[in-house]
Design an enzyme around this catalytic site. Structure first.
Site, PDB file in Angstrom:
ATOM      1  N   SER A 108     -39.804 -42.835   3.805  1.00  0.00           N
ATOM      2  CA  SER A 108     -40.360 -43.867   2.927  1.00  0.00           C
ATOM      3  C   SER A 108     -40.824 -45.028   3.797  1.00  0.00           C
ATOM      4  O   SER A 108     -40.060 -45.535   4.620  1.00  0.00           O
ATOM      5  CB  SER A 108     -39.294 -44.358   1.937  1.00  0.00           C
ATOM      6  OG  SER A 108     -38.819 -43.296   1.152  1.00  0.00           O
ATOM      7  N   ASP A 145     -37.149 -42.179  -5.714  1.00  0.00           N
ATOM      8  CA  ASP A 145     -37.548 -41.658  -4.405  1.00  0.00           C
ATOM      9  C   ASP A 145     -36.235 -41.289  -3.721  1.00  0.00           C
ATOM     10  O   ASP A 145     -35.624 -42.098  -3.035  1.00  0.00           O
ATOM     11  CB  ASP A 145     -38.304 -42.739  -3.628  1.00  0.00           C
ATOM     12  CG  ASP A 145     -38.784 -42.245  -2.266  1.00  0.00           C
ATOM     13  OD1 ASP A 145     -38.567 -41.057  -1.953  1.00  0.00           O
ATOM     14  OD2 ASP A 145     -39.355 -43.048  -1.502  1.00  0.00           O
ATOM     15  N   CYS A 183     -33.805 -45.537  -4.970  1.00  0.00           N
ATOM     16  CA  CYS A 183     -34.111 -44.840  -3.719  1.00  0.00           C
ATOM     17  C   CYS A 183     -32.805 -44.583  -2.974  1.00  0.00           C
ATOM     18  O   CYS A 183     -31.982 -45.490  -2.825  1.00  0.00           O
ATOM     19  CB  CYS A 183     -35.060 -45.662  -2.856  1.00  0.00           C
ATOM     20  SG  CYS A 183     -35.542 -44.793  -1.343  1.00  0.00           S
TER      21      CYS A 183
END
Length: 682
Positions: free
Chosen positions: A463, A679, A634
């Site tokens: 990421s 994510d 995330c």
């Protein structure tokens, strides 16, 4: 002359007639000439643009040698080679392609000669013609990644399936590759299995669902053990008995004077010399060599390491948005490469090629060839992965000790005893191919066969932890260096993070370079800055939110109204692994973030971000239920993301006064509207 041109001339003439004092006849003539020249220029430039587009659309990166037009008719290939089985794969990391290859190879045992096909390289409309081949069968090995998305090479096929087609007479089966820790478990395979039936195709055997969080190898073996008998029953055929161990690729060893240095691959992904002669566009087959401008340690203490890396992408024409991923192509540890050569008695500098024995296959080589064994093991082959059972089965042939043979053969079977031994010896002990050859001492396979059997080294995705609003020419990466001790006493290291840790800029030396490309994501900030957002990102889960914070702070600094930006961050110790502490506290001081922190091991009772969230149900409902905000997660998919989701459902039920069914419906609606985004990784 076009109708538009004639209209404008008439209008100009009319204007002259009405107001002669404004335009003379000469003026009108000059205007018409100028306009005609402009039309001609636009038309010719558009023609050139179309020509360029056509050239680009027909351009494909070729592995080596002369460019050839690849036949995309899988029907013709099946007919010309007397085959009836085609196995399509949708693969992001190579596992789906590997499973497809194993099924196609096994077809020979059941009198079904098979071929492997990439749907991206095939005219999938030909599925409507497959019924014309007697006893034909299409199998689909399809992975799901992200938020229930198809792999890149299966996207067009999935879109085609959504149209009305007549697939009556098509025999099919589907095996899915997914991960149960993700919300949309095997969504792509489930959709394809159902949709093929809706379009009139006949299911030969029920869908198989592989779970990569558990043991996907076991799931696959168990499924195909029942799949093949169903195929035999459907087509009234019988197994020929014992499996036939045949090589898919033949070895060609090149003598030094046979090839010039610029004809040998040295780590390029697809095109020879592409790393020396860089040219855009940059993508998975043509990565950009980015300079490592910054590589510093983020942890202030403890026995773990977390890197902050800044990659220079200026002059690449690559663009990114906050929330996107950067793919990094790693290089294997040279110590492992040398050890594998020693165990197999190979010369690492010998140049070789592996050539597919199936002339109809579009995949002529398993990786770019010709190349040296050193390059193959360093750049192209996954040597740290846990070998699957079919590899162990092939290794049996190279054992001289009967006990070693029996042990490897047992692990390659579908028996309970074999599965248990594979789980303990390979999976639990984290043994890669080097460890297996070290511990099964009589096993001496040739290195070229290992190069054929082992999976392709894949890029690792991170990421992006920056925003192009503040850093348009650099991509930031935040990554924990993976290193752990196995039950056998060995120390295993992460391929990419170990390699990145070694690539530190040094004064007076050229910047280190790493091959990268940008992968677009659906993980996006709201279009409107004033929309409130709530982010949950413990550890390196903070990475994309650092980019989000930069973007929102930049908007505020430029006078735009920005909604509440709430962040929940957690780590073990405030004084050791609180990454980007100074940045976060500065953002908090400036009013750019409402910060909630949890330091799990700084007190006797462990405190995690989930504990903080559970104490703030009102805040969750205020953002999601009252102010139409966005929620982001995330980090760890297996535990943290599941716990957070349950807390959000609890907030919807208690503070939003919904039933459990209504709360689930509410959160699913948020997901469909991209207002609840994840994510995550496992």
């Amino acid at each position: 002359m076009s109708d538009n041109t004639q209209d404008i001339i008439k209008e100009a003439a009319a204007a002259a007639a009405v107001g002669g004092s404004l335009f003379s006849t000469f003026d009108i003539i000059m205007l018409v000439i100028l306009f005609g020249a402009a039309v001609w220029w636009l038309y010719s430039s558009r023609k050139e643009s179309k020509k360029d587009d056509l050239l680009l659309s027909n351009y494909a990166i070729q592995p080596a040698g002369s460019i050839q037009v690849t036949e995309n008719s899988f029907i013709k290939k099946l007919q010309s080679s007397g085959r009836s089985l085609v196995v399509f794969y949708g693969s992001q990391t190579g596992t789906g392609e590997e499973f497809a290859g194993r099924l196609a190879k096994e077809g020979i045992r059941y009198k079904m000669k098979g071929m492997v096909a990439d749907p991206e390289e095939c005219d999938m409309e030909e599925l409507t013609k497959l019924r014309d081949i007697p006893n034909s069968l299409a199998v689909f090995c399809l992975a799901t990644y992200g938020e229930g998305d198809p792999t890149d090479n299966a996207m067009d096929f999935i879109e085609w399936l959504k149209t009305d087609q007549d697939l009556s007479g098509l025999n099919y089966a589907v095996f899915g590759l997914g991960n149960k820790t993700y919300e949309h478990y095997n969504a792509v395979a489930i959709y394809v299995d159902k949709r093929l039936e809706e379009l009139g195709a006949s299911r030969v055997y029920e869908i198989g669902l592989g779970d990569d969080d558990a043991n996907i190898e076991d799931d696959f073996i168990t499924w195909k053990e029942k799949f093949w008998p169903s195929v035999c029953e459907k087509f009234n055929i019988e197994s020929t008995g014992e499996e036939e161990l045949t090589r898919q690729f033949r070895l060609v060893t090149h003598v030094p004077e046979e090839l010039k240095p610029n004809e040998i691959f040295t780590g390029e992904i697809a095109r020879l010399l592409s790393l020396q002669n860089q040219r855009p566009p940059y993508d998975a087959k043509n990565p950009f060599l980015a300079q490592v401008k910054v590589n510093r340690e983020l942890h202030k203490g403890g026995d773990r390491s977390c890197l902050h890396i800044e990659l220079d992408i200026s002059n690449s024409n690559m663009r990114y948005e906050a929330g996107d991923h950067v793919a990094v192509y790693p290089i294997n540890d040279s110590n492992l490469v040398d050890r594998l050569a020693l165990l197999t008695g190979a010369n690492l500098d010998e140049v070789f090629s592996l050539i597919n024995t199936d002339h109809e296959s579009t995949k002529k080589n398993p990786f770019p060839c010709p190349t040296s064994y050193r390059t193959a093991l360093s750049h192209y082959i996954e040597i740290t992965a846990l070998p699957r059972t079919h590899i162990l089965r092939e290794l049996v042939e190279y054992c001289t000790d009967e006990e070693d043979k029996k042990r490897l053969l047992l692990m390659a079977t579908n028996s309970q005893e074999g599965k248990a031994l594979y789980q303990s010896f390979v999976v639990d002990a984290c043994r890669n191919i080097v460890h297996i050859l070290e511990d099964v001492k009589s096993c001496k396979p040739p290195l070229d066969h290992l190069c054929e059997l082992l999976p392709r080294l894949q890029p690792r995705y991170y990421s992006i932890s920056s925003s192009p609003k503040m850093y348009p020419d650099t991509v930031h990466v935040t990554a924990v260096v993976v290193k752990y001790k196995t039950p056998t006493g060995r120390v295993n290291k992460g391929v990419t993070t170990t390699w990145l840790a070694e690539n530190k800029p040094e004064p007076g030396k050229p910047f280190p370079r790493v091959p990268v490309y940008i992968r677009k994501s659906q993980f996006r900030l709201p279009l409107q800055c004033q929309t409130p957002i709530l982010m949950v990102g413990p550890g390196t889960g903070l990475a994309p939110f650092r980019g989000f914070l930069q973007e929102r702070a930049h908007a505020r600094a430029n006078g735009k109204p920005v909604g509440d930006t709430i962040l929940y961050f957690g780590c073990r110790h405030r004084d050791q692994d609180y990454i980007y502490q100074e940045e976060l506290e500065e953002y908090e001081k400036n009013g750019d973030v409402i910060l909630h922190t949890a330091f799990s091991r700084d007190q006797a009772q462990k405190v995690y971000v989930t504990h903080l969230l559970e104490n703030n149900l009102d805040q969750i409902w205020d953002v999601l239920g009252k102010r139409n905000g966005h929620f982001y997660i995330c980090g760890d998919a297996k535990n943290m993301a599941v716990d957070v989701r349950n807390i959000v459902i609890k907030a919807i039920m208690e503070k939003g006064e919904r039933t459990e069914a209504e709360a689930l419906q509410f959160i699913k609606k948020l997901e469909s509207m991209k207002k609840y985004s994840s994510d995550v990784w496992s």
